[in-house]
Design a protein around this motif. Structure first.
Motif: not given
Length: 292
Positions: A12-41
């Motif tokens: 939300v802060e940066y407007g993209s998955f890639s920027a969030a991944a850079d901030e969290l020091r993980c891959s973009q796919s990992a961020v996508s999986q986190m959000i998909a898991s949260l939305e499912k839950e």
């Protein structure tokens, strides 16, 4: 803390998955999986995924204040744990205004990080109203405001400084050594938007006058450019004019009566401030005489 919520806040802060991944020091796919898991839950779609970036859905907007509070609480738990373990780490979240960002904070932060290199800073620039809103909702630990603008926050007064009339070169009032507020009240004014409290407006009101405000702008530097173009006068803190006024074709004059500005540190509760924030406030207060 559940990193899925932290990932959502970064998106939300940066407007993209890639920027969030850079901030969290993980891959973009990992961020996508986190959000998909949260939305499912939660059984709700939180984000609109578009080519131009990501935005919250209507359901996401309704949930986001609670999510943001959860993330802030989780980060504070982490910081408090570090304090208990005796670690000199943490994040200082600070609300600031342009003049302080430009002329106080670079030296203060540099000096502080020489002694505490692991402490990180997050700066939110706003005005007297938004800074207090950020204090109340936990976005920041403390911020800089005029104590006269304080609403339901505690304050420590730091420093008092002058405010000066800013006029275009060649303006008739620029020939005066001191510019009467009564004369300025007849001229078009470009007002620095400071929220619910304004030192210049209070100064005019104290002598029974109301200035002719034509424009309200949040940025001091934009105001100087507009004054330079002859769109009106302004009254700005001498601190912001300290080193930048020579870059503009403007004239600075004290006013009659004088206008000044008092700056204080504001926070919700000193006893609840993170250790790193308390140490930075102590560092600021011990260096206040060296500040312009």
């Amino acid at each position: 803390m559940d990193n899925r919520y932290l990932a959502l806040r970064h998106i939300v802060e940066y407007g993209s998955f890639s920027a969030a991944a850079d901030e969290l020091r993980c891959s973009q796919s990992a961020v996508s999986q986190m959000i998909a898991s949260l939305e499912k839950e939660l059984d709700v779609t939180l984000l609109n995924r578009q080519r131009g970036g990501c935005t919250l859905t209507e359901e996401g907007r309704q949930l986001y204040p609670l999510i943001e509070r959860y993330v802030e609480d989780g980060l504070r738990i982490r910081e408090r744990t570090d304090e208990i373990l005796g670690l000199d780490t943490g994040v200082i979240r600070m609300g600031t205004i342009a003049s302080i960002s430009a002329h106080w904070l670079p030296g203060l932060i540099s000096g502080f990080q020489q002694r505490h290199p692991n402490v990180r800073f997050v700066l939110h620039q706003g005005d007297y109203t938004t800074i207090q809103e950020w204090i109340h909702n936990g976005t920041i630990d403390f911020g800089f405001i005029n104590p006269a603008a304080a609403r339901d926050v505690q304050t420590i007064t730091i420093k008092r400084g002058a405010m000066l009339a800013v006029l275009p070169q060649g303006h008739p009032l620029a020939a005066l050594d001191r510019v009467p507020l009564a004369a300025l009240a007849k001229e078009p004014m470009i007002l620095l938007e400071e929220g619910h409290y304004s030192e210049p407006l209070e100064a005019f009101a104290s002598i029974g006058l109301k200035p002719n405000v034509r424009l309200r702008i949040h940025d001091d530097y934009s105001i100087m450019t507009m004054v330079e173009a002859g769109l009106g006068f302004s009254i700005l803190a001498e601190l912001i004019l300290h080193r930048t006024s020579t870059n503009y074709r403007i004239v600075l004059r004290p006013t009659d009566p004088p206008v000044d500005r008092t700056i204080a540190i504001a926070y919700a509760d000193r006893d609840r401030l993170p250790l790193a924030a308390r140490r930075f406030i102590e560092h600021l207060r011990s260096n206040i005489d060296a500040l312009p």
